[in-house]
Design a protein around this motif. Structure first.
Motif, PDB file in Angstrom:
ATOM      1  N   GLY A 239     -43.237  -2.246  24.293  1.00 56.21           N
ATOM      2  CA  GLY A 239     -42.609  -2.982  25.378  1.00 56.21           C
ATOM      3  C   GLY A 239     -41.110  -2.846  25.505  1.00 56.21           C
ATOM      4  N   ILE A 240     -40.465  -2.200  24.543  1.00 61.94           N
ATOM      5  CA  ILE A 240     -39.005  -2.177  24.547  1.00 61.94           C
ATOM      6  C   ILE A 240     -38.451  -1.478  25.788  1.00 61.94           C
ATOM      7  N   GLY A 241     -39.078  -0.414  26.234  1.00 61.27           N
ATOM      8  CA  GLY A 241     -38.568   0.319  27.388  1.00 61.27           C
ATOM      9  C   GLY A 241     -39.191  -0.062  28.718  1.00 61.27           C
ATOM     10  N   LEU A 242     -40.063  -1.054  28.732  1.00 60.51           N
ATOM     11  CA  LEU A 242     -40.771  -1.392  29.964  1.00 60.51           C
ATOM     12  C   LEU A 242     -39.854  -2.001  31.025  1.00 60.51           C
ATOM     13  N   GLY A 243     -38.804  -2.656  30.601  1.00 59.75           N
ATOM     14  CA  GLY A 243     -37.909  -3.278  31.567  1.00 59.75           C
ATOM     15  C   GLY A 243     -37.357  -2.279  32.568  1.00 59.75           C
ATOM     16  N   ARG A 244     -37.142  -1.045  32.136  1.00 60.54           N
ATOM     17  CA  ARG A 244     -36.573  -0.033  33.030  1.00 60.54           C
ATOM     18  C   ARG A 244     -37.608   0.958  33.565  1.00 60.54           C
TER      19      ARG A 244
ATOM     20  N   ARG B 169     -52.390  -0.572  34.183  1.00 61.44           N
ATOM     21  CA  ARG B 169     -52.026  -1.768  33.428  1.00 61.44           C
ATOM     22  C   ARG B 169     -51.453  -1.372  32.081  1.00 61.44           C
ATOM     23  N   VAL B 170     -50.998  -2.380  31.315  1.00 64.00           N
ATOM     24  CA  VAL B 170     -50.394  -2.131  30.003  1.00 64.00           C
ATOM     25  C   VAL B 170     -50.935  -3.097  28.952  1.00 64.00           C
ATOM     26  N   ASN B 171     -50.904  -2.642  27.717  1.00 63.43           N
ATOM     27  CA  ASN B 171     -51.057  -3.475  26.526  1.00 63.43           C
ATOM     28  C   ASN B 171     -49.721  -3.443  25.795  1.00 63.43           C
ATOM     29  N   VAL B 172     -49.191  -4.602  25.470  1.00 65.24           N
ATOM     30  CA  VAL B 172     -47.895  -4.674  24.798  1.00 65.24           C
ATOM     31  C   VAL B 172     -48.069  -5.344  23.441  1.00 65.24           C
ATOM     32  N   SER B 173     -47.522  -4.730  22.413  1.00 68.62           N
ATOM     33  CA  SER B 173     -47.605  -5.294  21.063  1.00 68.62           C
ATOM     34  C   SER B 173     -46.497  -6.313  20.855  1.00 68.62           C
TER      35      SER B 173
ATOM     36  N   LEU C 140     -42.359  -7.287  28.982  1.00 66.19           N
ATOM     37  CA  LEU C 140     -43.571  -7.977  29.423  1.00 66.19           C
ATOM     38  C   LEU C 140     -43.405  -8.544  30.831  1.00 66.19           C
ATOM     39  N   GLU C 141     -42.283  -9.181  31.070  1.00 67.36           N
ATOM     40  CA  GLU C 141     -42.033  -9.754  32.398  1.00 67.36           C
ATOM     41  C   GLU C 141     -41.976  -8.659  33.462  1.00 67.36           C
ATOM     42  N   ALA C 142     -41.342  -7.540  33.128  1.00 67.91           N
ATOM     43  CA  ALA C 142     -41.234  -6.439  34.085  1.00 67.91           C
ATOM     44  C   ALA C 142     -42.606  -5.863  34.413  1.00 67.91           C
ATOM     45  N   ALA C 143     -43.464  -5.745  33.402  1.00 67.42           N
ATOM     46  CA  ALA C 143     -44.821  -5.233  33.639  1.00 67.42           C
ATOM     47  C   ALA C 143     -45.607  -6.170  34.543  1.00 67.42           C
TER      48      ALA C 143
END
Length: 329
Positions: free
Chosen positions: A99-104, A116-120, A145-148
């Motif tokens: 999830g670290i890079g999901l914001g961008r 969709r995504v699974n985030v640890s 997570l919020e961005a996803a």
């Protein structure tokens, strides 16, 4: 069709895009000293898309999950997703990430065709996160997570591993948070896939432990086998619904009989099981200009040899030589 001797048919392909990761979770990787795959050994973007195309077009794959290491570290990820979305038939595509890079990247991935995504995320406490991952990036995961969720990569599933003495008291708190945020929480028993081979069954937080903890705060109603199908997670309805929580009990409640997965490592090896000690090389066939039919034949033969189970209950069980970061969870 990817069928094995036990009449299981693989329709779900897990594709590792890299063995590298920007976290150092204690149950997965040592703090330092892990040897990364050399760049020439990694599949190229074109090779990955070709193999997925063979799997979808010739072998009956309908679901593709991109994994790592950390797949967001793969420079060509958005392009790979976009090209796979153009395949016919189009597979459903998901991503397992820290999830670290999901914001961008969440919006671009959704536009490319990711479903969709699974985030640890193993803890809601920044200090515990730093201890578990050896990195101070808790806020980045929450932002990812919020961005996803905002991008529509739903349902957003959160994968959590509980570790004795660190976060084993957080199960109810995590579920309350997931319900509030609209995420689907899934607890995963710690598996023997750590690079340092330090896993021990004794002291492991089991599915039974997790459910007992959750029931101190929530009413859980089992969803049932019919709804579960081949999914690895047993699911429970939380307080009458609509929210659900899952538990993946790979160690204490193995689900091998319903397994529908085949796995491709970042360096082009077919793995029939997370815990397999054998692999089948597709990379050499690709780079020797083998036609699609030959690659499909090699893949089919590999899956025919899939074992009945993971072997975790066998006293002679040995961990795979390659850790989770190289295999792709």
């Amino acid at each position: 069709m990817l069928i094995d001797r036990y009449d299981r048919v693989a329709t779900d392909l897990r594709v590792s895009l890299t063995d590298r990761c920007n976290l150092r979770c204690t149950y997965c990787m040592p703090e330092e000293g892990l040897q990364w795959l050399a760049k020439p050994d990694l599949l190229s973007d074109d090779e990955i898309v070709r193999l997925i195309g063979i799997a979808v077009g010739r072998l009956g794959i309908t679901e593709v999950r991109f994994t790592g290491g950390e797949p967001l570290l793969r420079p060509g990820l958005v392009s790979i997703v976009e090209r796979c979305a153009a395949l016919a038939p189009r597979p459903r595509m998901s991503l397992t990430t820290n999830g670290i890079g999901l914001g961008r990247t969440a919006a671009a991935l959704e536009a490319a065709g990711l479903d969709r995504v699974n985030v640890s995320l193993d803890t809601l406490r920044p200090d515990v996160f730093k201890t578990l991952t050896r990195r101070d990036r808790h806020h980045d995961v929450l932002a990812g997570l919020e961005a996803a969720r905002d991008a529509g990569l739903t349902p957003v599933k959160v994968n959590t591993v509980l570790m004795p003495g660190l976060n084993d008291d957080e199960a109810p708190e995590l579920l309350a948070w997931a319900v509030e945020q609209g995420y689907e929480l899934r607890f995963i028993e710690q598996m023997p896939l750590d690079a340092q081979h330090g896993w021990k069954r004794e002291g492991m937080i089991t599915a039974g432990d997790i459910l007992q903890s959750l029931r101190t705060r929530f009413t859980l109603t089992e969803e049932g086998a019919k709804e579960r199908g081949s999914a690895p997670a047993e699911r429970w309805i939380v307080d009458g619904g609509p929210h659900r929580v899952g538990v993946i009990a790979s160690v204490t409640r193995p689900f091998c009989r319903a397994c529908d997965r085949t796995r491709l490592t970042a360096d082009g090896q077919v793995r029939t099981c997370l815990f397999a000690r054998e692999e089948t090389d597709l990379r050499d066939a690709l780079r020797s200009d083998a036609p699609d039919e030959e690659i499909a034949r090699i893949w089919t033969l590999a899956m025919w040899g899939k074992k009945a189970g993971s072997g975790l209950d066998d006293p002679s069980f040995l961990q795979p030589d390659r850790p989770m970061s190289a295999i792709g969870g």
